[in-house]
Scaffold this active site. Structure first.
Site, PDB file in Angstrom:
ATOM      1  N   GLU A   1       6.130 -55.871 160.660  1.00 22.45           N
ATOM      2  CA  GLU A   1       6.387 -54.221 159.857  1.00 22.45           C
ATOM      3  C   GLU A   1       5.187 -53.387 161.088  1.00 22.45           C
ATOM      4  O   GLU A   1       6.099 -52.585 160.841  1.00 22.45           O
ATOM      5  CB  GLU A   1       6.562 -54.781 158.610  1.00 22.45           C
TER       6      GLU A   1
ATOM      7  N   TRP B   1      18.281 -42.889 162.580  1.00 18.61           N
ATOM      8  CA  TRP B   1      18.761 -44.254 162.067  1.00 18.61           C
ATOM      9  C   TRP B   1      20.353 -44.342 162.495  1.00 18.61           C
ATOM     10  O   TRP B   1      20.732 -44.635 162.463  1.00 18.61           O
ATOM     11  CB  TRP B   1      18.632 -44.546 160.112  1.00 18.61           C
TER      12      TRP B   1
ATOM     13  N   ASP C   1      16.015 -49.672 162.772  1.00 19.04           N
ATOM     14  CA  ASP C   1      15.851 -51.130 163.315  1.00 19.04           C
ATOM     15  C   ASP C   1      16.665 -51.608 164.063  1.00 19.04           C
ATOM     16  O   ASP C   1      16.226 -52.005 165.519  1.00 19.04           O
ATOM     17  CB  ASP C   1      15.287 -52.397 162.174  1.00 19.04           C
TER      18      ASP C   1
ATOM     19  N   ARG D   1      11.671 -60.736 152.629  1.00 19.19           N
ATOM     20  CA  ARG D   1      11.462 -59.952 151.058  1.00 19.19           C
ATOM     21  C   ARG D   1      12.629 -59.729 150.059  1.00 19.19           C
ATOM     22  O   ARG D   1      14.358 -60.455 150.311  1.00 19.19           O
ATOM     23  CB  ARG D   1      10.475 -58.631 150.762  1.00 19.19           C
TER      24      ARG D   1
ATOM     25  N   HIS E   1       9.422 -58.442 161.256  1.00 25.07           N
ATOM     26  CA  HIS E   1      10.264 -57.440 161.164  1.00 25.07           C
ATOM     27  C   HIS E   1      10.229 -56.985 162.815  1.00 25.07           C
ATOM     28  O   HIS E   1       9.436 -56.685 163.685  1.00 25.07           O
ATOM     29  CB  HIS E   1       9.516 -56.213 160.869  1.00 25.07           C
TER      30      HIS E   1
ATOM     31  N   GLU F   1      15.086 -57.707 150.770  1.00 24.57           N
ATOM     32  CA  GLU F   1      15.718 -56.529 151.167  1.00 24.57           C
ATOM     33  C   GLU F   1      17.133 -57.113 152.143  1.00 24.57           C
ATOM     34  O   GLU F   1      18.233 -57.568 151.697  1.00 24.57           O
ATOM     35  CB  GLU F   1      14.800 -55.485 152.280  1.00 24.57           C
TER      36      GLU F   1
HETATM   37  C1  BGC Z   1      13.389 -51.286 155.787  1.00 24.63           C
HETATM   38  C2  BGC Z   1      13.186 -50.474 157.422  1.00 24.63           C
HETATM   39  C3  BGC Z   1      14.048 -49.529 157.031  1.00 24.63           C
HETATM   40  C4  BGC Z   1      13.249 -48.922 156.047  1.00 24.63           C
HETATM   41  C5  BGC Z   1      13.915 -46.787 156.201  1.00 24.63           C
HETATM   42  C6  BGC Z   1      12.591 -50.041 155.157  1.00 24.63           C
HETATM   43  O1  BGC Z   1      12.560 -51.147 154.072  1.00 24.63           O
HETATM   44  O2  BGC Z   1      12.175 -52.641 155.914  1.00 24.63           O
HETATM   45  O3  BGC Z   1      12.379 -52.170 158.342  1.00 24.63           O
HETATM   46  O4  BGC Z   1      13.947 -49.234 158.470  1.00 24.63           O
HETATM   47  O5  BGC Z   1      13.085 -49.284 154.757  1.00 24.63           O
HETATM   48  O6  BGC Z   1      12.875 -46.516 156.373  1.00 24.63           O
END
Ligand code: BGC
Length: 927
Positions: free
Chosen positions: A778, A568, A516, A507, A799, A509
């Site tokens: 995801e 994160w 992650d 997508r 994901h 991103e």
């Molecule tokens: C991503 C995640 C990421 C998150 C943050 C999403 O849009 O795909 O995997 O960690 O945003 O919350």
């Protein structure tokens, strides 16, 4: 008297001769040479290497008489013929040491372009010496900006003002070329090249490499990676032509879902320097400069990572990278100097390549288009061979899944158009593979081809693309769904290791989401040889760290929002520590220690009385949240404080491993202080108070060691109650999930962990498998047969985060874990439970291959293991210990290689030396 003294002298000289011959006999090289020679983070004979102070690693061959290393010697030279005796760069001399990994180069200073040869020999436990190893080599790339004489060049692609879907400027792909003459006979040629954008280079009509979208993705404002190619065989005497295709890629393309950053990007450019060494020793150099010409009128009309590629075969320019092509109508390029602010550094991991080919398994027609099903969700591009008529435009669409009515499900691509177009210049079968984009898909849809021809499966092949690393481990079991889970984990890895660790590959991103990465990193290290991949990305993390110590949400940071999230940003302490545990290489700790400390200070700055206010994504995508929020029910402050303590603890451990006692004390005290405040604020007698009581709140407290000893048991009881209240199902999101197996495993709740792992109903790992998943999703419920797709568009079907369970599968189910960093001491402790009757795993560790394979047959437990040389293993063999066990088919009798250390009611603890062993034990009835 004379006679006596002569006799004495004679006896002494005889003894001397005997002694000398004994010594020289010991010195004689008898052992098989060391193998698998690597430098630094696992490079084998690299070209364009990034580091002038590499480390050396080798493996001892697994032989009966090779249990451990007692000494080694490394010799390094500027020419192979100087080895081993005339090493002019470094001779380590014989070092009495067991170290066979990460030995630091301590010789003459190495320079850009230098070619270096090395070999190693070792002595085993009996002081017998090996033959010298094969000679390995490496060649340094251009290490400094000042090595570059070339200039950035490119066309002004803003001029055309092509506006994209986010009102962003689209840069048309460029074709750049230069014809040059060499006057001498060539001995060797190196092409040093990079781009602000992504490129593909050819010399005299031949592809220089099969790299995909080099140079890759780094924080471009700080550092751009450069690539070195050996082009000796592509250079001809006399006239030559170099041609480079250049597209926007990550550098100048639309990236991130926020418009504001992509309205006005810098135009793509290339930088290249072709250095020729002639047979007579003279040098010539061809640079990117104002003598180059370029055009945007080539066949690739548009190329975008998110949106796909548009190709018009009518605009092909046959032979444009050969001498015969006439470029009269092409424009002169614009030239820009190299700036000192952006470091040009040789790439420090491997480029992306097309690694696997997937054939189409099924085709079917839908609304006039043909759909090709590869039966595996994958990342890369399709190779298309399809009949077309002149003037037709082929439309190539992608989907990860089909909607129940058979139509393409593309809502989850969100803003990414992910569509390719190909216009044919003549009738016939075209062959096309997009070059400057990639897609996440299982299905390919074609329309706009010659419909008079019968569609065939071989029209579409999937080319799976990822950073060029090899498999590092295998996991198999007697349970087909567990094997499918392992396969989904590995496909998640392949799909999201596209030069950087991405959240998702399809997508709008595809970014280096730090959370992650933190969650999945450890599992990736079992399945793939990814040390260099992570070490390289960690450099980008360091470069992206804010001045106040914060770590951005994504690395490279394309959001520029200065925002930070607990769990994160902690990637910067967790990943270096995990890599250290897997490799034993202190370099990863040394490189990242300052970043860790700055991050802990940032945590401190966001805390009041050691209670965090950092917040943000929390236990992201926790299933069935009571508050209905993607961020789950667990308190953000509790999460932030837990990660504050954990990062302080990992920083303390790092300081200790690096011998920094004072800093160890400082961070260890901080860890304990934060832990105390955490317990005081959120717990009473091991029970969560004041904030939501969730599985994750207990998991964080137990996994990170945040509770006083007397309350741990009670916290565990509350955790078990929370799990029981959820009908023995997980309620964990991104942060809690990896801790679930860790905590249940460490506290002896193996039965319960097996129950959660083998659950078939939502939320569980097998739930997605039951809905047809071939990758990790995801969300725990991205799709269900009953309810269809999750209505939220943020619904990636590739994901990797929940694939974090893979670490536990290797470490606990198969039972392979390091006791000491780097697996110098290995623990083999399989945990057989229903419904498994067998499981096996093998992992390449720095010393060689470790394997553990178990099977239950009747009341017998069979365990086959492999322990590599220069290590030892503690083996915990499940057994009814009232009965003896068999070792290699005979009743166990203690020997030099296997010693009994301890036995409990249902387990033998053995100390095992390197080798291959078969154990057979009798199981207790309840085992
Ligand atoms: C991503 C995640 C990421 C998150 C943050 C999403 O849009 O795909 O995997 O960690 O945003 O919350």
């Amino acid at each position: 008297m004379i006679h006596k003294s002569m006799q004495k002298a004679f006896t002494i000289s005889i003894l001397y001769v005997v002694l000398i011959s004994l010594i020289s006999c010991k010195q004689k090289e008898t052992l098989e040479k060391a193998n698998d020679l690597k430098i630094s983070e696992g490079f084998e004979n690299p070209l364009g290497f990034y580091n002038a102070i590499p480390t050396f690693s080798w493996k001892l061959p697994a032989l009966d008489n090779n249990k451990s290393q007692s000494a080694y010697q490394i010799v390094v030279a500027s020419r192979p013929d100087l080895l081993p005796n005339k090493a002019d760069l470094w001779n380590s001399k014989k070092q009495n040491s067991a170290k066979s990994t990460w030995v630091k180069y301590q010789g003459e200073k190495l320079k850009s372009r230098q070619k270096v040869y090395w070999q190693v020999k070792y002595w085993n436990q009996d002081k017998e010496s090996s033959f010298w190893s094969d000679i390995n080599h490496f060649e340094l790339g251009l290490l400094n900006n000042s090595d570059w004489k070339a200039k950035w060049i490119g066309l002004d692609t803003k001029k055309e003002k092509i506006i994209g879907i986010q009102k962003n400027i689209l840069h048309r792909p460029q074709y750049l070329r230069k014809n040059f003459k060499i006057s001498n006979t060539i001995a060797s040629a190196r092409l040093y090249i990079t781009a602000k954008g992504v490129f593909d280079v050819a010399l005299n009509g031949k592809d220089v490499s099969d790299d995909v979208m080099p140079p890759g993705y780094t924080p471009y404002k700080k550092r751009i990676e450069t690539i070195t190619y050996d082009v000796t065989n592509l250079i001809e005497s006399g006239q030559n032509t170099i041609g480079v295709e250049l597209a926007a890629g990550w550098h100048s393309g639309r990236l991130g879902w926020m418009k504001k950053f992509w309205l006005d990007t810098e135009t793509p450019k290339i930088l290249c320097q072709l250095e020729l060494t002639m047979k007579d020793g003279s040098k010539e150099i061809i640079l990117s400069d104002d003598s180059w010409k370029a055009t945007t009128k080539g066949p690739i009309r548009l190329a975008s990572i998110y949106d796909g590629e548009t190709y018009d075969a009518n605009l092909e320019m046959p032979s444009w990278t050969t001498n015969s092509f006439i470029d009269k109508t092409w424009e002169h390029v614009n030239v820009f100097p190299i700036s000192d602010d952006i470091r040009l550094e040789p790439k420090r991991h491997t480029t992306v390549k097309s690694k696997i080919k997937l054939t189409t398994k099924q085709i079917f027609e839908k609304d006039g288009a043909i759909i090709f099903d590869l039966e595996q969700n994958m990342v890369g591009v399709p190779l298309i061979k399809v009949p077309m008529k002149k003037g037709q435009t082929l439309k190539i669409r992608f989907a990860e899944m089909l909607s129940p009515d058979g139509t393409f499900y593309t809502e989850n691509y969100r803003g990414a158009l992910s569509t390719n177009y190909y216009t044919a210049k003549e009738d016939g079968i075209i062959e096309y593979m997009p070059k400057f984009t990639f897609h996440g898909f299982r299905y390919v849809e074609l329309s706009g081809f010659d419909t008079s021809k019968n569609p065939s499966k071989n029209w579409v092949t999937g080319l799976v693309q990822y950073s060029d690393f090899e498999k590092n481990g295998t996991f198999m079991s007697s349970h087909p769904k567990l094997n499918q889970l392992q396969s989904n984990i590995v496909w998640g890895l392949r799909g999201n290791f596209f030069d950087i660790p991405t959240d998702c590959p399809q997508r709008d991103e595809r970014m280096g989401w730090t959370g992650d990465a933190q969650v999945f990193g450890p599992t990736s290290m079992f399945n793939a040889d990814v040390y260099k991949f992570w070490a390289s990305w960690l450099q980008s993390v360091r470069e992206s760290q804010f001045d106040n110590g914060g770590i951005p949400w994504v690395v490279p940071d394309v959001l520029y929002n200065n925002k930070v999230s607990a769990g994160w940003g902690d990637v910067c302490t967790i990943i270096p520590w995990k890599i250290y545990m897997r490799t034993g290489d202190e370099k990863v700790l040394e490189e990242n220690f300052e970043m860790m400390k700055a991050w802990v200070s940032f945590h401190e700055s966001k805390a009041k009385n050691y209670i965090s206010t950092m917040g943000f994504f929390a236990d992201w995508l926790q299933p069935l949240p009571e508050n209905g929020d993607n961020r789950g029910d667990t308190s953000k402050s509790l999460i932030g404080t837990a990660f504050f303590a954990h990062s302080a603890n990992l920083t303390a451990k790092t300081a200790k491993a690096l011998g920094k006692t004072k800093e160890f004390e400082k961070y260890n005290t901080l860890y304990k202080t934060v832990a105390k405040s955490f317990e005081k604020k959120f717990f009473v007698n091991g029970k969560v108070i004041k904030v939501a009581e969730t599985q994750t709140s207990y998991l964080l407290a137990l996994a990170f060691g945040l509770l006083s000893d007397q309350h741990k048991e009670s916290a565990k009881t509350h955790l078990l109650r929370k799990i029981a209240e959820a009908d023995n199902h997980l309620r964990t999101g991104f942060l809690g999930t990896p801790l679930l197996s860790e905590v249940l495993g460490a506290t002896g709740e193996i039965d319960l962990m097996y129950k959660l792992l083998f659950n078939e109903t939502y939320p569980s790992w097998f739930y997605s498998i039951n809905q047809g998943a071939t990758t990790i999703w995801e969300r725990w419920n991205s799709y269900s047969k009953e309810e269809g797709f999750n209505p939220q568009k943020m619904n990636s079907l590739n994901h990797y985060a929940y694939g974090a369970i893979g670490e536990w599968m290797y470490e606990r189910i198969a039972g392979i874990a390091p006791i000491e960093a780097g697996y110098k001491k290995i623990r083999i402790a399989p945990q057989p439970r229903n419904p498994l009757t067998s499981a096996s795993a093998s992992v390449q560790v720095p010393f060689g291959n470790v394997a553990s394979s178990w099977q239950i047959k009747g009341d017998k437990f069979h365990l086959n293991i492999t322990i590599p040389p220069n290590t030892s293993a503690k083996v915990l063999l499940p057994a009814d210990t009232n009965k003896n066990f068999l070792l290699n088919g005979s009743d166990f009798v203690e020997n030099t290689y296997v010693k009994l250390k301890y036995k409990s009611k249902d387990e033998f603890e053995l100390l095992v030396q390197p080798g291959v062993y078969k154990f057979t034990s009798n199981l207790n009835k309840d085992q």
